[in-house]
Design a protein around this motif. Structure first.
Motif: not given
Ligand code: ADP
Ligand code: MG
Length: 797
Positions: A369-372, A375-377, A400-405, A438-440, A442-444, A656-658
């Protein structure tokens, strides 16, 4: 019977080599034989000055059985030096000189060092030093620089100075008005004047008579001290505030301007220690240096002997600085070299080759649902590049936390799966494993990739089925805890292991995989960003990628420090958020003594909050003493919105992700490290709502305030980690032992970043040229010894 110099010489050597046991010979004991022989010597054979000595030695020898080891050693040595001078008239002087003993090395025991006097050896033994290397590495704790010295009459208020003066009197007493306060008071004088110095000790334990008595012993009248501190003018005299006082015993004896100050033990005098250690320095004049000349030249390093002399007995500050640089370089260089060697060894294994991005990855991208982020790319590309190599990947992703690892990890796993291999994702806790699962799913699931979850909580029958499917390759992706690779789990063809939220993947774990005949690529992910110096020092064998950008649209988390007395404001905020449908975390203070106490405190606080403060709200409780199932239930209830406030110990810290949670309240925030607070804060601000982090503190200290302010001013995990490192030091951040942080004697990961970079570079250059180090046998040996020293120490403590 006649004097037999050869037999005497042999007896002395045997006795020495056996450690002075007073050897028993065929007819008599060592000392009896020696007495007999020595009394045969006519005194005319001896050179004049030796005659007296000979008689003294004879007298001492009669008590040999009663002497201590050190006394025996000293005596035997003195006799041994005199024996060659004993030549009956007419005997020619020996023409053939004995081959000289090999030059001493680091491993040479102190007792074999002829250059030291017995008294000096004794001091060294008392310091716990046994070999020459131990002595050379007993570095000064600090230095007194005479060139900075001022006379008492010349002190200017406001400046920081060093004064060398003699103790005239010393008192130590507990204040009659305040039993918490103990005062130490020195009167000191130099040739220009005198002044009073005070030091204050808070706490009942200083009221202890024995402690005060020890102080009096430590500062005898007449002793010379170096006092440093800030000059202050009082009504009566000048004084130094917050002084540091070091006993230096005597004026600089070496003629140097800088006096080293060593850590003392028991009743040793500073000057004895200094003289004993300096006693070995002549031995390092032409000291063997394992570093190649070219390397030293390129990096402007002095040689090792010069460095040892410069650190122990510098004549001027520049010399000290160069010496220190060289020794710090060594500590860091050999460490980097060992990392690079480990990496090189690993590279020689072969891993499955995974092709570049294919259909599966593209399909995955299409349904995200989003673009990388950029940095992720970038990091995904770095990983894909690694996976296409036949050597095992050893990469650490810091973000960092929430950076989307997680997304990045999933893409790596899909690449492996597309190439026909299996992938495993490991999390540190069952809660996190479940969340990833759960997340996997959902995605896979839309991509028809079967995913399984395997933890300690998995039912036996199900577990058996999953294990079977893994060994046949039917299941290509499994999520779980560390148990995943440690137990009877067999994969058909494991291509990639991802380890989430872990500082590092142990060498042991990797060899466990290797024992099973597997060489998967390994990707480690951590949200505890650590500054580059630390990263190099503990993950020097890994490649590091950074996700240094957050996904767009993230709200800054408004962070406030709140004194405990104002806590009700924090509670009001939580109530307001709950009314709007949001949720909150309340984190309870860290109780370091035990998890049990922590759990008990958590339960009590939870009850209080549920029954009083937040009556009518739905509260959940999470702590480390709960069973996995209980924790799971608590987190699930919170995630599904069944509970509104989660009262928790720090178990909630990672991952934890809420997204609906918007308030993070942390009690006793001053007890936590900044990096940990930042982690906790990262639990909120994960959705689209404005979020808050409230740091409730008991501490009023300026330090606390200053430390916590770093968090109110920054959301950048790397910056915060850097500040944490500066404020608390590396050991505190990582916990020295657990993190594998090496024991560095001189190097500071904060001050010596430049030397670290140089050392890393030098190690890389060397490995590039000659990765086996076969051209540098001495360097190899030194590396080996250092590693043994390091690991030896870790085992002991
Ligand atoms: P962490 O790096 O702390 O493990 P997560 O992988 O849990 O972070 O990602 C945090 C949230 O951000 C998740 O809900 C994830 O789906 C969302 N997310 C990850 N990458 C992106 C992105 N490029 N754009 C928007 N949301 C994203
Ligand atoms: Mg994560």
């Amino acid at each position: 019977m006649t004097w037999d110099a050869v037999r005497v010489g042999k007896a002395l050597a045997w006795e020495r080599d056996e450690g002075y046991p007073n050897l028993q010979g065929q007819h008599c004991f060592f000392y009896e034989f020696l007495l007999e022989q020595m009394s045969l010597v006519s005194l005319d054979w001896l050179p004049k000055p030796a005659i007296n000595q000979w008689q003294v030695l004879l007298a001492e020898l009669r008590h040999y059985p009663q002497l201590t080891h050190d006394q025996r050693e000293a005596l035997v040595q003195r006799i041994a030096t005199l024996v060659p001078q004993v030549r009956p008239p007419g005997t020619p002087s020996p023409r053939v000189q004995e081959t000289p003993p090999p030059p001493p090395t680091e491993a040479t025991p102190i007792r074999e060092l002829e250059i030291l006097k017995p008294q000096q050896k004794k001091v060294l033994y008392q310091l716990g030093l046994n070999t020459l290397g131990d002595v050379l590495r007993y570095y000064p704790r600090s230095y007194v620089d005479y060139s900075q010295r001022l006379l008492i009459k010349d002190l200017q208020p406001g400046s920081t100075v060093t004064v060398i003066a003699t103790i005239r009197s010393f008192r130590c007493f507990t204040s009659p008005k305040n039993p918490q306060l103990t005062i130490a008071e020195w009167w000191v004088a130099d040739r220009s004047g005198r002044m009073k110095i005070n030091r204050y000790y808070m706490g009942k334990r200083y009221a202890n008579k024995a402690w005060q008595e020890q102080q009096r012993k430590n500062y005898p009248t007449g002793a010379l001290v170096a006092i440093s501190g800030l000059v202050k003018e009082t009504k009566f005299s000048k004084t130094l505030t917050e002084p540091s006082i070091q006993i230096i015993d005597e004026e600089s004896e070496s003629g140097g301007k800088i006096i080293p100050v060593y850590a003392l033990k028991s009743d040793l005098k500073a000057s004895w220690v200094r003289q004993a250690i300096h006693g070995v320095l002549p031995l390092v004049k032409s000291w063997h240096d394992p570093l190649p000349e070219a390397l030293k030249k390129r990096h402007h390093l002095v040689d090792l002997g010069t460095a040892y002399r410069g650190i122990h007995a510098p004549q001027y500050s520049e010399e000290l600085k160069r010496a220190r640089t060289r020794l710090v370089f060594d500590e860091l260089f050999y460490l980097q070299l060992s990392f690079l060697q480990r990496r090189y060894q690993n590279r020689r294994h072969t891993s499955p080759v995974v092709c570049a991005e294919g259909k599966l990855l593209q399909a995955f991208r299409a349904q995200l649902p989003f673009q990388l982020t950029g940095a992720q790319e970038r990091v995904v590309q770095e990983i894909l590049h690694d996976l296409q190599q036949p050597q095992p990947m050893q990469r650490l992703v810091q973000g960092d936390v929430g950076s989307g690892k997680t997304v990045v990890a999933v893409m790596a796993m899909l690449a492996a799966i597309e190439a026909g291999y299996q992938a495993a994702l490991m999390a540190p806790t069952e809660v996190l494993a479940e969340q990833h699962y759960q997340k996997l799913l959902h995605w896979l699931t839309p991509l028809h990739i079967p995913v399984e979850l395997l933890t300690g909580a998995t039912k036996t029958s199900q577990r058996r089925q999953i294990l079977a499917q893994l060994s046949t390759g039917e299941v290509s992706l499994v999520v779980g805890t560390h148990a995943l690779i440690q137990e009877d789990v067999n994969f058909q063809h494991l291509g990639l292991v991802v380890i989430d939220e872990q500082h590092r993947f142990g060498v042991n774990q990797r060899s466990l995989l290797q024992q099973k005949g597997m060489e998967p690529h390994v990707l480690t992910m951590t949200a505890t960003p650590i500054p580059r110096t630390l990263a190099l020092t503990i993950h020097g064998d890994l490649d590091v990628s950074q996700i240094d950008e957050l996904p767009p649209g993230r709200q800054a988390i408004q962070t406030t420090v709140i004194p405990a007395s104002q806590r009700h404001f924090a509670y009001d905020l939580i109530r307001r958020e709950i009314v709007q449908g949001r949720q909150a975390y309340i984190i309870l203070p860290l109780i370091e003594e035990s998890e049990k106490l922590e759990a008990k405190a958590a339960i009590a606080e939870y009850q209080k909050l549920q029954e009083m403060t937040f009556k009518g709200c739905r509260l959940g409780l999470l702590h480390g003493r709960q069973s996995a199932a209980e924790k799971d239930a608590a987190l699930r209830a919170f995630r599904d919105g069944e509970t509104q406030i989660l009262v928790s110990t720090t178990v909630v810290e990672v991952g934890v992700d809420v997204p609906n949670a918007t308030v993070m309240l942390i009690e006793n925030a001053e007890r936590f490290g900044l990096a940990q607070l930042h982690q906790l804060r990262g639990r909120v601000g994960r959705g689209t709502h404005p979020s808050y982090c409230l740091l409730v503190t008991q501490g009023k200290g300026e330090d606390t305030q200053q430390r916590l302010n770093v968090l109110t001013q920054s959301q950048d995990g790397f910056f915060i980690a850097e500040m944490d490192l500066r404020l608390r030091g590396p050991g505190e951040i990582l916990g020295t032992r657990q993190a594998g942080l090496p024991d560095l004697a001189l190097a500071s990961l904060i001050e010596d970043q430049d030397i670290l970079e140089t050392a890393r570079q030098a190690a890389e250059q060397l490995m590039e040229k000659n990765p086996e180090l076969s051209d540098y046998p001495q360097l190899q040996r030194e590396l080996q010894q250092r590693l043994e020293r390091l690991t030896g120490r870790v085992v002991l403590s």
